[in-house]
Design a protein around this motif. Sequence first.
Motif, PDB file in Angstrom:
ATOM      1  N   ASN A 417      -7.387   6.948   6.663  1.00 27.30           N
ATOM      2  CA  ASN A 417      -8.359   5.497   6.303  1.00 27.30           C
ATOM      3  C   ASN A 417      -7.953   4.719   5.937  1.00 27.30           C
ATOM      4  O   ASN A 417      -8.396   3.342   4.785  1.00 27.30           O
ATOM      5  N   ALA A 418      -6.229   4.242   5.836  1.00 20.17           N
ATOM      6  CA  ALA A 418      -5.481   3.412   5.867  1.00 20.17           C
ATOM      7  C   ALA A 418      -6.310   1.866   5.901  1.00 20.17           C
ATOM      8  O   ALA A 418      -6.376   1.409   4.524  1.00 20.17           O
ATOM      9  N   ALA A 419      -7.186   1.997   6.463  1.00 14.98           N
ATOM     10  CA  ALA A 419      -6.813   0.348   6.644  1.00 14.98           C
ATOM     11  C   ALA A 419      -8.335  -0.159   6.096  1.00 14.98           C
ATOM     12  O   ALA A 419      -8.695  -0.886   5.401  1.00 14.98           O
ATOM     13  N   ALA A 420      -9.547   1.136   5.336  1.00 14.21           N
ATOM     14  CA  ALA A 420     -10.838   1.108   4.766  1.00 14.21           C
ATOM     15  C   ALA A 420     -10.055   0.586   3.516  1.00 14.21           C
ATOM     16  O   ALA A 420     -10.413   0.381   2.418  1.00 14.21           O
ATOM     17  N   ILE A 421      -9.143   2.063   2.715  1.00 19.51           N
ATOM     18  CA  ILE A 421      -8.060   1.077   1.216  1.00 19.51           C
ATOM     19  C   ILE A 421      -7.980  -0.024   1.302  1.00 19.51           C
ATOM     20  O   ILE A 421      -8.314  -0.763   0.050  1.00 19.51           O
ATOM     21  N   LEU A 422      -6.647   0.068   2.461  1.00 23.21           N
ATOM     22  CA  LEU A 422      -5.966  -1.126   1.654  1.00 23.21           C
ATOM     23  C   LEU A 422      -6.470  -2.773   2.348  1.00 23.21           C
ATOM     24  O   LEU A 422      -6.350  -3.443   1.725  1.00 23.21           O
ATOM     25  N   LYS A 423      -7.615  -3.079   2.611  1.00 22.89           N
ATOM     26  CA  LYS A 423      -8.682  -4.381   3.064  1.00 22.89           C
ATOM     27  C   LYS A 423      -8.876  -4.648   2.242  1.00 22.89           C
ATOM     28  O   LYS A 423      -8.326  -5.798   1.469  1.00 22.89           O
ATOM     29  N   PRO A 424      -9.888  -4.166   1.175  1.00 26.98           N
ATOM     30  CA  PRO A 424      -9.932  -4.536  -0.053  1.00 26.98           C
ATOM     31  C   PRO A 424      -9.052  -5.697  -0.777  1.00 26.98           C
ATOM     32  O   PRO A 424      -9.386  -6.223  -1.386  1.00 26.98           O
ATOM     33  N   ILE A 425      -8.214  -4.006  -1.442  1.00 26.53           N
ATOM     34  CA  ILE A 425      -7.235  -4.468  -1.952  1.00 26.53           C
ATOM     35  C   ILE A 425      -6.488  -5.739  -1.060  1.00 26.53           C
ATOM     36  O   ILE A 425      -6.184  -6.984  -1.839  1.00 26.53           O
ATOM     37  N   ALA A 426      -6.084  -6.513  -0.061  1.00 20.64           N
ATOM     38  CA  ALA A 426      -5.238  -7.186   0.942  1.00 20.64           C
ATOM     39  C   ALA A 426      -6.105  -8.281   0.163  1.00 20.64           C
ATOM     40  O   ALA A 426      -5.748  -9.463   0.306  1.00 20.64           O
ATOM     41  N   GLN A 427      -7.615  -8.275   0.621  1.00 21.32           N
ATOM     42  CA  GLN A 427      -8.386  -9.367   0.220  1.00 21.32           C
ATOM     43  C   GLN A 427      -8.048  -9.898  -0.737  1.00 21.32           C
ATOM     44  O   GLN A 427      -8.290 -10.997  -0.884  1.00 21.32           O
ATOM     45  N   ARG A 428      -7.669  -8.804  -1.943  1.00 23.22           N
ATOM     46  CA  ARG A 428      -8.185  -9.355  -3.156  1.00 23.22           C
ATOM     47  C   ARG A 428      -6.883 -10.447  -3.276  1.00 23.22           C
ATOM     48  O   ARG A 428      -6.073 -11.315  -4.325  1.00 23.22           O
ATOM     49  N   ALA A 429      -5.719  -9.266  -2.944  1.00 21.69           N
ATOM     50  CA  ALA A 429      -4.237 -10.112  -3.203  1.00 21.69           C
ATOM     51  C   ALA A 429      -3.570 -10.755  -2.508  1.00 21.69           C
ATOM     52  O   ALA A 429      -3.634 -12.225  -3.083  1.00 21.69           O
ATOM     53  N   TRP A 430      -4.440 -11.747  -0.703  1.00 14.83           N
ATOM     54  CA  TRP A 430      -3.852 -12.563  -0.252  1.00 14.83           C
ATOM     55  C   TRP A 430      -5.632 -13.792  -0.783  1.00 14.83           C
ATOM     56  O   TRP A 430      -5.312 -14.766   0.048  1.00 14.83           O
ATOM     57  N   ARG A 431      -6.539 -13.186  -1.215  1.00 11.82           N
ATOM     58  CA  ARG A 431      -6.778 -14.610  -1.812  1.00 11.82           C
ATOM     59  C   ARG A 431      -7.940 -15.580  -0.959  1.00 11.82           C
ATOM     60  O   ARG A 431      -8.605 -16.332  -0.875  1.00 11.82           O
ATOM     61  N   ARG A 432      -8.345 -14.113   0.062  1.00 16.01           N
ATOM     62  CA  ARG A 432      -9.480 -14.682   1.497  1.00 16.01           C
ATOM     63  C   ARG A 432      -9.658 -13.513   2.447  1.00 16.01           C
ATOM     64  O   ARG A 432      -8.475 -11.923   1.997  1.00 16.01           O
ATOM     65  N   ASP A 433      -9.698 -13.761   3.001  1.00 13.88           N
ATOM     66  CA  ASP A 433     -10.707 -12.884   4.524  1.00 13.88           C
ATOM     67  C   ASP A 433      -9.657 -12.478   5.009  1.00 13.88           C
ATOM     68  O   ASP A 433      -8.677 -13.428   5.918  1.00 13.88           O
ATOM     69  N   VAL A 434      -9.002 -10.941   5.317  1.00 19.49           N
ATOM     70  CA  VAL A 434      -7.999 -10.919   6.219  1.00 19.49           C
ATOM     71  C   VAL A 434      -8.162  -9.720   7.176  1.00 19.49           C
ATOM     72  O   VAL A 434      -9.639  -9.106   6.671  1.00 19.49           O
ATOM     73  N   SER A 435      -8.198  -9.979   8.377  1.00 20.35           N
ATOM     74  CA  SER A 435      -8.613  -9.813   9.470  1.00 20.35           C
ATOM     75  C   SER A 435      -7.535  -8.173   9.861  1.00 20.35           C
ATOM     76  O   SER A 435      -6.517  -8.196   9.742  1.00 20.35           O
ATOM     77  N   ASP A 436      -8.732  -7.185  10.839  1.00 17.59           N
ATOM     78  CA  ASP A 436      -7.692  -6.016  11.395  1.00 17.59           C
ATOM     79  C   ASP A 436      -6.110  -6.283  11.836  1.00 17.59           C
ATOM     80  O   ASP A 436      -5.455  -5.684  11.627  1.00 17.59           O
ATOM     81  N   GLN A 437      -6.417  -7.515  12.829  1.00 18.89           N
ATOM     82  CA  GLN A 437      -4.706  -8.011  12.860  1.00 18.89           C
ATOM     83  C   GLN A 437      -4.142  -8.042  12.483  1.00 18.89           C
ATOM     84  O   GLN A 437      -2.999  -8.000  12.296  1.00 18.89           O
TER      85      GLN A 437
END
Length: 846
Positions: A417-437
Amino acid sequence: MIHWTLNSIEMTRRTQIVIASLIALIAIPNLAQADLGILKQHCSACHTGPNPEGDFSLHDLRKSPDQKNLAHWVESLQRVRDGEMPPAEENKMTRQEVAELQQFLQKQIVLFEERVEQPLQTPPRRLNNREFENSVRDVLSLDHIGTHDPLAMLPGDTLHDGFDTHGESLGMSEFHLDQQVTAIRRVLDNVILSDEQPTSQQLTATADQMFVVDTDNRRRGDKTIRRDDGVELKDPEDQLYCENFPHTKSAGWYRITVKAKALDRHVYSQDKTGIYDDDPLILRMELGSRHVDLPLDEGAMQEFTATHWLAENTPIRFSFQTDGLRLIGNGNFKFQHRIAHDYIKTHDPDLYQRIVKEEVPNAKSRSTQPSHWVHWVPYWQGPRPLLSSVEIEGPFYQSWPPQRQVDLVGRQPTVANAAAILKPIAQRAWRRDVSDQELAPIIRLVESQSSSLGELGAIREGIVALFVSPSFLMLNSEDVTPEELFAVKFSYLLGSTTPDADLIARVRKGELDSFGAVRDELKRRIANGKANAFLREFPYGWLELDRINFMSPDVDQYPLYEKKRLNEDMVNEVLALFRHVAENNRPLPELLSGDYSFVNADLAKVYGLEGVPSDSVLRKVTFGDGKRGGLLGAAAFLTLTADTLSTSPIHRAVFVMENFMGIHPSPPPADVEILEPDVRSARTIREVLDAHKSDASCAACHLNIDPFGYAFENFDPVGAWRDEYIDVSQRADADEAGNSKKRRDRTPSFEAIPIDASSTFVSGAQYKDITEFRQLMQSDSSRDRFVRCFVTKVLTYANGIEPENFTEVESIVKQSASHDYNSIETLAAIIHSPLFRECKTSESER
């Protein structure tokens, strides 16, 4: 930069081209005949022919504004507006002609910018170190990044005109990236705990377990002063630690209870100790790289209890935080013991005689002088804290793993479940929506590391990868939408951190698309503390307050500056003034020349004020003499533009021009030879400059610069008022026969020379002192120039690059004027402007 030599501010192409620019318009074939006539009549006599005045030819300006000479056109307009062109003594233009010329110049500039359509860009730049820290903290939902100073190894940021947001100055290298990777891992060491839950313990340190060391951790035997009820901290340079708890062994929550009290608060005069009677004593609890101040009032023992999250290996120390106890000798605390000699001699003569007769002759010290400090160490009764006990309980946790770790990665994170864990962190860190790709490479990294690091360790490395991605490290990148860019810029302008989810959502809904909505949001953020970073960092950079100690006032001539840390009070005065104007939505010109500021007892001594309470609290004070108030009377400005022993009207003039008026005098071309005059007989800086201006090429430049600096000559290097210079020379006395004595017998001669703080601007405006200068700075022209400079500085701080679009800046100034130049409306106009909102354009679109 403000420390200029005389040669560095001479007549230059940039300065004098302002004059030539008006003449160059003659070459434009389609000018209205009236405009051409005005220029020919009032300018061509001096600036045409083989030897034009200032050695500038009309050919330098070409036929119309272009990308290279636009700044000169803008400066020409400003100088006509201010009445500086033509010079007052040569100006024969009527008011109507001046108005027509202004209108023409502005129209040509606007037409050029409309025709060229200059890109309104915000270039990408690296996060500076404080933005990096704040962003990491908020992405991980922490209250701080750790008490183990995890970012200590990051290279310092280079400042540009005081700002740490300048894109070209924020370099990036492989070494820098390596240090950022190390920093992120150290932060995560304090957040993601993979071992078994540590055992909590409770320890109490009383006087026997407390030891005092000086700042270099030398025990020098045992210098601890123990009493039955605790340990004293006398010297502010000392630190106290608990021998049975030198540092934390594990990260976690620690409950710390401190019992302490203040001793001998009012035995000695506050004038002797430098600690004001109305100030509490501050016992500072140092928790690694963070600290908590505990105010001690005189009386019974006080108890303080608080819970803190501490990183592993965080040392716990205590110190006496004060700017006092340094007034005697060279500021070393040991000389404070002389006060005991004076006090006992006056108040207890019997004890004094006993010490002098019995102890002084038998002392181990070589000194037999009764007044020597070494004899009075045991008898000193100055204000100091006493630490009775320290109780530490921890580490403890409400749950295991700790809740903040669970909030970040879940209770049982797995690679699946790494994607589910990291995606919200990525969106906060990258300051935008982040795609699965986009996330896929990081997920593959996590999967590849799981066998060697374990599932939690692999996910931890995935978080590291998110933080060292260009999407986190770089601001204003091209992979964001206009809405995302605006939210990012708005958040970093006010808070120096990543935008929160609420702000992003509101921007996407269009709720901040209007001037009124931006203004209201700005008010809310100032009120709730989310603009605190801007309220400190912007004025600190704008006024280059980091340079206040670059050439500190001489400690012998101005002892209070160092011994009472006046530089801190001076800086805090300016920050308090700026905060007051913003929080109360006051007109921006009050910043420059308002009749008030914020002063404490130490600054009151510099300013010569009576009736200021005897404490260190900054309070609003209104000045009734017309000499002080606002930035023009602030000691910080007056000190950082002075030298160690003297003042320079040139330093202060250049600072006022560049930071308040938006005027940029430049150094001379390399091919200009300046022959320095003989100034050995000059007694004042004015006489030196007058001699210097005997060179015609020097005089022309000084006519523009000097009037901005002479007004401040009544303020000495620490900003105190003076009416005279004191000229110190060596006088050779004569003997009875009339013969001069030998050189070694010469005695100093002091001569008081009245200060002349008057001057005349090129426009013809005159002042005789600082009061009249301040009145000139309140004119319509000076007010608009200050606000325009402020707008430019805010945009430079926000965008990392100085704005070059004259039309948009003028539009902001006009909108500010329509709101009486109020600070919040002006800031809202800046934020709502295309100069702030617009996306960066790509190279192909330029």
